[in-house]
Design a protein around this motif. Structure first.
Motif, PDB file in Angstrom:
ATOM      1  N   THR A   2      51.898 -13.666  68.767  1.00 43.81           N
ATOM      2  CA  THR A   2      51.481 -14.884  69.763  1.00 43.81           C
ATOM      3  C   THR A   2      52.191 -15.964  68.995  1.00 43.81           C
ATOM      4  N   PHE A   3      52.412 -16.953  69.868  1.00 43.30           N
ATOM      5  CA  PHE A   3      52.936 -18.276  69.559  1.00 43.30           C
ATOM      6  C   PHE A   3      51.803 -18.935  68.251  1.00 43.30           C
ATOM      7  N   ALA A   4      50.769 -18.692  68.388  1.00 39.74           N
ATOM      8  CA  ALA A   4      49.632 -19.334  67.341  1.00 39.74           C
ATOM      9  C   ALA A   4      50.227 -18.470  65.836  1.00 39.74           C
ATOM     10  N   ASN A   5      50.439 -17.005  65.871  1.00 37.66           N
ATOM     11  CA  ASN A   5      50.769 -16.497  64.688  1.00 37.66           C
ATOM     12  C   ASN A   5      52.050 -16.757  64.215  1.00 37.66           C
ATOM     13  N   ARG A   6      53.103 -16.942  65.044  1.00 39.50           N
ATOM     14  CA  ARG A   6      54.249 -17.209  64.622  1.00 39.50           C
ATOM     15  C   ARG A   6      54.606 -18.516  64.070  1.00 39.50           C
ATOM     16  N   LEU A   7      53.848 -19.515  64.671  1.00 40.26           N
ATOM     17  CA  LEU A   7      53.765 -20.948  64.317  1.00 40.26           C
ATOM     18  C   LEU A   7      53.092 -20.864  62.581  1.00 40.26           C
ATOM     19  N   THR A   8      52.254 -20.258  62.639  1.00 43.68           N
ATOM     20  CA  THR A   8      51.521 -20.474  61.160  1.00 43.68           C
ATOM     21  C   THR A   8      52.393 -19.625  60.430  1.00 43.68           C
ATOM     22  N   GLU A   9      53.095 -18.463  60.601  1.00 39.36           N
ATOM     23  CA  GLU A   9      54.030 -17.513  59.761  1.00 39.36           C
ATOM     24  C   GLU A   9      55.183 -18.665  59.390  1.00 39.36           C
ATOM     25  N   LEU A  10      55.788 -19.416  60.503  1.00 35.30           N
ATOM     26  CA  LEU A  10      56.726 -19.953  60.190  1.00 35.30           C
ATOM     27  C   LEU A  10      56.405 -21.251  59.256  1.00 35.30           C
ATOM     28  N   ARG A  11      55.501 -21.927  59.513  1.00 34.09           N
ATOM     29  CA  ARG A  11      54.970 -23.085  58.645  1.00 34.09           C
ATOM     30  C   ARG A  11      54.799 -22.646  57.182  1.00 34.09           C
ATOM     31  N   LYS A  12      54.139 -21.616  56.957  1.00 36.76           N
ATOM     32  CA  LYS A  12      53.626 -21.015  55.719  1.00 36.76           C
ATOM     33  C   LYS A  12      54.889 -20.492  54.884  1.00 36.76           C
ATOM     34  N   SER A  13      56.164 -19.936  55.822  1.00 34.34           N
ATOM     35  CA  SER A  13      57.093 -19.517  54.875  1.00 34.34           C
ATOM     36  C   SER A  13      57.973 -20.646  54.426  1.00 34.34           C
ATOM     37  N   ARG A  14      57.935 -22.004  55.289  1.00 34.96           N
ATOM     38  CA  ARG A  14      58.723 -23.086  54.446  1.00 34.96           C
ATOM     39  C   ARG A  14      57.872 -23.891  53.463  1.00 34.96           C
ATOM     40  N   GLY A  15      56.353 -23.562  53.487  1.00 33.92           N
ATOM     41  CA  GLY A  15      55.780 -24.015  52.253  1.00 33.92           C
ATOM     42  C   GLY A  15      55.255 -25.521  52.968  1.00 33.92           C
ATOM     43  N   ILE A  16      55.114 -25.807  54.197  1.00 35.69           N
ATOM     44  CA  ILE A  16      54.903 -27.325  54.353  1.00 35.69           C
ATOM     45  C   ILE A  16      53.373 -26.989  54.976  1.00 35.69           C
ATOM     46  N   SER A  17      52.777 -28.358  54.925  1.00 36.51           N
ATOM     47  CA  SER A  17      51.473 -28.403  55.484  1.00 36.51           C
ATOM     48  C   SER A  17      51.336 -28.753  56.897  1.00 36.51           C
ATOM     49  N   GLN A  18      50.299 -28.474  57.824  1.00 37.55           N
ATOM     50  CA  GLN A  18      49.796 -28.859  59.019  1.00 37.55           C
ATOM     51  C   GLN A  18      50.272 -30.640  59.203  1.00 37.55           C
ATOM     52  N   LYS A  19      50.193 -31.074  58.243  1.00 42.34           N
ATOM     53  CA  LYS A  19      50.204 -32.684  58.266  1.00 42.34           C
ATOM     54  C   LYS A  19      51.948 -32.807  58.490  1.00 42.34           C
ATOM     55  N   GLU A  20      52.750 -32.236  57.571  1.00 43.89           N
ATOM     56  CA  GLU A  20      53.922 -32.386  57.504  1.00 43.89           C
ATOM     57  C   GLU A  20      54.870 -32.138  58.844  1.00 43.89           C
ATOM     58  N   LEU A  21      54.292 -30.938  59.305  1.00 40.08           N
ATOM     59  CA  LEU A  21      54.865 -30.369  60.588  1.00 40.08           C
ATOM     60  C   LEU A  21      54.440 -31.652  61.599  1.00 40.08           C
ATOM     61  N   ALA A  22      53.131 -31.951  61.661  1.00 42.68           N
ATOM     62  CA  ALA A  22      52.529 -32.851  62.688  1.00 42.68           C
ATOM     63  C   ALA A  22      53.486 -34.227  62.608  1.00 42.68           C
ATOM     64  N   THR A  23      53.781 -34.705  61.426  1.00 43.28           N
ATOM     65  CA  THR A  23      54.530 -35.893  61.269  1.00 43.28           C
ATOM     66  C   THR A  23      55.914 -35.552  61.890  1.00 43.28           C
ATOM     67  N   TYR A  24      56.539 -34.488  61.606  1.00 42.35           N
ATOM     68  CA  TYR A  24      57.915 -34.218  62.480  1.00 42.35           C
ATOM     69  C   TYR A  24      57.949 -34.428  63.815  1.00 42.35           C
ATOM     70  N   ILE A  25      56.763 -33.338  64.201  1.00 41.84           N
ATOM     71  CA  ILE A  25      56.886 -33.262  65.872  1.00 41.84           C
ATOM     72  C   ILE A  25      55.950 -34.401  66.306  1.00 41.84           C
ATOM     73  N   ASP A  26      55.552 -35.330  65.697  1.00 34.68           N
ATOM     74  CA  ASP A  26      54.859 -36.568  66.449  1.00 34.68           C
ATOM     75  C   ASP A  26      53.600 -36.203  66.975  1.00 34.68           C
ATOM     76  N   VAL A  27      52.922 -35.417  66.482  1.00 38.62           N
ATOM     77  CA  VAL A  27      51.486 -35.140  66.674  1.00 38.62           C
ATOM     78  C   VAL A  27      50.498 -35.369  65.751  1.00 38.62           C
ATOM     79  N   SER A  28      49.287 -35.386  66.012  1.00 34.94           N
ATOM     80  CA  SER A  28      48.147 -35.401  64.796  1.00 34.94           C
ATOM     81  C   SER A  28      48.110 -33.956  64.188  1.00 34.94           C
TER      82      SER A  28
END
Length: 121
Positions: A2-28
């Motif tokens: 699922t999108f949810a699983n893939r997003l989590t995998e991608l984010r963790k594989s890059r070692g970034i936090s939800q906050k860091e990703l949120a900042t880049y894509i301009d969401v909370s």
């Protein structure tokens, strides 16, 4: 996948936090959390931003395309590591190179090349 699983995998594989990703894509950060929990679906514009951030296509985000998670986060190190892995004479350095910088890998490769020249190989 699922999108949810893939997003989590991608984010963790890059070692970034939800906050860091949120900042880049301009969401909370909480919205990123909802994406990862499957409670919300991103807009097309947000999907594009996420795909750009991870350098993948949108089909990959939805699990339609296979994606090999990079062993190394730094593309330069990854390129050097692949060259080492593919060369049987240098294969033993592959695992050791995992935590090395590009400069350290260059030094090791140059040292080996100088030794080979000195020995006439």
């Amino acid at each position: 996948m699922t999108f949810a699983n893939r997003l989590t995998e991608l984010r963790k594989s890059r070692g970034i936090s939800q906050k860091e990703l949120a900042t880049y894509i301009d969401v909370s950060p909480s919205l990123v959390g909802m994406y990862e929990q499957g409670r919300r679906k991103p807009s097309f514009e947000i999907l594009e931003a996420i795909a750009d951030y991870f350098n993948v296509n949108i089909d990959t985000l939805y699990g339609k395309d296979e994606f090999d998670f990079p062993y190394y986060e730094d593309p330069d190190v990854s390129e050097y590591a692949q060259a080492i892995k593919d060369n049987p004479n240098l294969r033993m350095l592959f695992d050791a190179s995992k935590d090395m910088s590009k400069d350290d890998i260059d030094f090791v490769i140059n040292t080996i090349e100088m030794l080979k020249k000195r020995e006439g190989k």
